[in-house]
Design a protein around this motif. Structure first.
Motif, PDB file in Angstrom:
ATOM      1  N   ARG A 105      48.785  24.507  45.172  1.00  0.00           N
ATOM      2  CA  ARG A 105      48.287  25.747  45.779  1.00  0.00           C
ATOM      3  C   ARG A 105      47.926  26.793  44.723  1.00  0.00           C
ATOM      4  NH1 ARG A 105      52.205  28.489  48.669  1.00  0.00           N
ATOM      5  NH2 ARG A 105      50.471  29.809  49.353  1.00  0.00           N
ATOM      6  N   PHE A 106      47.731  26.366  43.488  1.00  0.00           N
ATOM      7  CA  PHE A 106      47.465  27.297  42.388  1.00  0.00           C
ATOM      8  C   PHE A 106      46.276  28.210  42.677  1.00  0.00           C
ATOM      9  CE2 PHE A 106      45.533  28.540  38.359  1.00  0.00           C
ATOM     10  CZ  PHE A 106      46.621  29.033  37.656  1.00  0.00           C
ATOM     11  N   ASN A 107      45.184  27.640  43.175  1.00  0.00           N
ATOM     12  CA  ASN A 107      43.994  28.448  43.456  1.00  0.00           C
ATOM     13  C   ASN A 107      44.289  29.559  44.459  1.00  0.00           C
ATOM     14  OD1 ASN A 107      42.723  26.646  41.797  1.00  0.00           O
ATOM     15  ND2 ASN A 107      41.273  25.895  43.318  1.00  0.00           N
ATOM     16  N   ASP A 108      45.009  29.206  45.506  1.00  0.00           N
ATOM     17  CA  ASP A 108      45.353  30.181  46.545  1.00  0.00           C
ATOM     18  C   ASP A 108      46.273  31.265  45.996  1.00  0.00           C
ATOM     19  OD1 ASP A 108      45.773  31.125  49.389  1.00  0.00           O
ATOM     20  OD2 ASP A 108      47.810  30.504  48.873  1.00  0.00           O
ATOM     21  N   LEU A 109      47.280  30.858  45.227  1.00  0.00           N
ATOM     22  CA  LEU A 109      48.210  31.825  44.649  1.00  0.00           C
ATOM     23  C   LEU A 109      47.477  32.769  43.700  1.00  0.00           C
ATOM     24  CD1 LEU A 109      51.196  29.416  43.900  1.00  0.00           C
ATOM     25  CD2 LEU A 109      51.115  31.170  45.682  1.00  0.00           C
ATOM     26  N   SER A 110      46.549  32.213  42.904  1.00  0.00           N
ATOM     27  CA  SER A 110      45.781  33.036  41.965  1.00  0.00           C
ATOM     28  C   SER A 110      44.889  34.021  42.702  1.00  0.00           C
ATOM     29  CB  SER A 110      44.925  32.149  41.060  1.00  0.00           C
ATOM     30  OG  SER A 110      45.731  31.328  40.246  1.00  0.00           O
ATOM     31  N   ALA A 111      44.220  33.539  43.732  1.00  0.00           N
ATOM     32  CA  ALA A 111      43.309  34.398  44.500  1.00  0.00           C
ATOM     33  C   ALA A 111      44.034  35.567  45.134  1.00  0.00           C
ATOM     34  CB  ALA A 111      42.604  33.576  45.568  1.00  0.00           C
ATOM     35  N   ASN A 112      45.301  35.372  45.418  1.00  0.00           N
ATOM     36  CA  ASN A 112      46.087  36.424  46.064  1.00  0.00           C
ATOM     37  C   ASN A 112      46.976  37.187  45.082  1.00  0.00           C
ATOM     38  OD1 ASN A 112      45.671  36.256  49.181  1.00  0.00           O
ATOM     39  ND2 ASN A 112      45.772  34.132  48.491  1.00  0.00           N
ATOM     40  N   GLY A 113      46.727  36.996  43.780  1.00  0.00           N
ATOM     41  CA  GLY A 113      47.447  37.754  42.757  1.00  0.00           C
ATOM     42  C   GLY A 113      48.931  37.462  42.688  1.00  0.00           C
ATOM     43  N   LYS A 114      49.318  36.229  42.998  1.00  0.00           N
ATOM     44  CA  LYS A 114      50.744  35.898  43.052  1.00  0.00           C
ATOM     45  C   LYS A 114      51.251  35.103  41.846  1.00  0.00           C
ATOM     46  CE  LYS A 114      51.017  36.003  48.096  1.00  0.00           C
ATOM     47  NZ  LYS A 114      51.359  35.239  49.328  1.00  0.00           N
ATOM     48  N   VAL A 115      50.383  34.889  40.842  1.00  0.00           N
ATOM     49  CA  VAL A 115      50.791  34.126  39.654  1.00  0.00           C
ATOM     50  C   VAL A 115      51.094  35.100  38.518  1.00  0.00           C
ATOM     51  CG1 VAL A 115      50.160  32.368  37.982  1.00  0.00           C
ATOM     52  CG2 VAL A 115      49.358  32.172  40.339  1.00  0.00           C
ATOM     53  N   PRO A 116      52.346  35.219  38.104  1.00  0.00           N
ATOM     54  CA  PRO A 116      52.693  36.129  37.011  1.00  0.00           C
ATOM     55  C   PRO A 116      51.988  35.728  35.714  1.00  0.00           C
ATOM     56  CG  PRO A 116      54.654  35.448  38.222  1.00  0.00           C
ATOM     57  CD  PRO A 116      53.539  34.564  38.681  1.00  0.00           C
ATOM     58  N   GLN A 117      51.450  36.698  35.005  1.00  0.00           N
ATOM     59  CA  GLN A 117      50.724  36.418  33.766  1.00  0.00           C
ATOM     60  C   GLN A 117      51.623  35.761  32.726  1.00  0.00           C
ATOM     61  OE1 GLN A 117      47.397  36.793  33.275  1.00  0.00           O
ATOM     62  NE2 GLN A 117      47.743  35.719  31.329  1.00  0.00           N
ATOM     63  N   GLU A 118      52.908  36.124  32.725  1.00  0.00           N
ATOM     64  CA  GLU A 118      53.808  35.542  31.721  1.00  0.00           C
ATOM     65  C   GLU A 118      53.948  34.033  31.880  1.00  0.00           C
ATOM     66  OE1 GLU A 118      56.615  37.631  34.776  1.00  0.00           O
ATOM     67  OE2 GLU A 118      54.682  38.007  33.813  1.00  0.00           O
TER      68      GLU A 118
END
Length: 366
Positions: free
Chosen positions: A310-323
């Motif tokens: 679900r990486f694409n979905d999490l990224s699109a919704n700003g849920k992936v921490p940059q760290e």
């Protein structure tokens, strides 16, 4: 596979927002807690961050005991565990499996798994799941080289480098190519590096490569792990990037270890989840799947260096921490990654498992 690594797309999230869905989830939690146990299989704690993922599930559902079977088993072993325990409701019967992409359809065709669609079903790419919900992709990575730089002066940059005399008694797989998905796909990657298309051709070229590797005295027929790297028994290991990165962290410089994405034959591999058709604890199994495909579970895998499905979905919704992204290899290293189809993996798997003994003739031992 049609989705691209690190691509970001706008995908809607199917959340548990309605009263009916919330009630269903509450009922599932109650039924799972009543069962009181979940039996997993083939989940090493240093694979994809599974140690922390399992700990997260236990913390959220302390009423459910997690019984972990044979952490170092391969995908073929997992299916065999279901077959062998069809009539067994005891602790040796797995409730859930995590297997290579090609093993999902096989398990479905044999009637070994049952359908269940998690709440976030719509955010899983269509080409990474069975339309009926029998199996679904969970995470992916790319086949890479892990190198003990205490013992290897010149780090190999590509598959062809592994044939050099300086790598005598150095190169190993992480399992038996007749049953281990990771080993089977390493052979596919080596075949692709020789110009073969994924499938039967990649198996033929890959087996040819490993025969050369074995004849040259470079292949070590031992199942490689972080311990064998540390001991110097397997200085160069072909494995998924997430495993190698986790091992590198665990070794903490003793010995120093470098992880290399090869210049050619960059193979992306998807693993899939499924629930046993004979699961002794079916509700706990469903709750486990809900946890794995929740934002928390998916980010747990990312912490373990795996790209969650679900990486694409999490990224699109700003849920992936940059760290978390900063700890991954540069995105450019993955730009050449190829996602083989189920049909290509099936063809490769059949040819590798049937041809390894005849073409390579090296028995890989623990």
């Amino acid at each position: 596979m049609q989705f691209k690594l690190l691509a970001v797309g706008a995908v809607s999230v199917l959340a548990l927002t309605s009263a009916a869905q919330a009630q269903d989830m509450a009922a599932l939690e109650a039924a799972a807690k009543a069962e009181g146990q979940l039996t997993t299989i083939a989940l090493p704690h240093d694979w994809c961050g599974y140690g922390d993922v399992i700990a997260g599930f236990k913390a959220k559902y302390p009423e459910i005991t997690v019984n972990e079977l044979n952490p170092d088993a391969g995908s073929g072993d997992e299916l065999e565990a279901i077959r062998a325990n069809k009539d067994n409701k005891g602790p040796q019967a797995p409730d859930v499996i995590d297997v290579g992409f090609a093993f999902g359809p096989q398990a479905k065709s044999e009637g070994l798994i049952q359908p269940y669609k998690v709440s976030t079903w719509d955010t899983i790419p269509d080409d990474a799941k069975d339309a009926e919900g029998f199996w679904y992709g969970d995470y992916y990575g790319v086949m890479s080289f892990g190198v003990n730089t205490d013992l290897v002066e010149n780090v190999p940059a590509d598959w062809s480098d592994l044939l050099k005399p300086e790598y005598a008694n150095s190169v190993a797989l992480t399992g038996d190519p007749r049953s281990s998905n990771q080993a089977i796909l390493a052979i596919m990657g080596s075949g692709m590096a020789k110009g073969a298309e994924p499938g039967k051709d990649s198996a033929a070229k890959g087996l040819e490569f490993f025969a050369e590797l074995n004849k040259a005295g470079n292949f070590v027929p031992v199942t490689a792990k972080s311990a064998t790297i540390a001991q110097g028994a397997t200085p160069i290991v072909m494995a998924w990037d997430y495993n190698l990165l986790a091992w590198r962290d665990a070794l903490n410089g003793n010995p120093p270890m470098e992880v290399v994405v090869p210049s050619s034959g960059v193979l992306a591999g998807v693993y899939v989840q499924a629930i046993s058709a004979y699961a002794p604890h079916p509700n706990a199994a469903k709750l486990w799947m809900e946890y794995l495909y929740s934002d928390e579970g998916q980010l747990g895998w990312l912490k373990g260096y795996c790209h969650p499905i679900r990486f694409n979905d999490l990224s699109a919704n700003g849920k992936v921490p940059q760290e978390l992204l900063d700890k991954m290899p540069p995105a450019a290293a993955y730009e050449r990654a190829v996602f083989p189809t189920i049909e290509q993996q099936d063809a490769n798997k059949a040819a590798v498992t049937e041809g390894w003994d005849k073409v390579v003739g090296a028995a890989v031992t623990e």
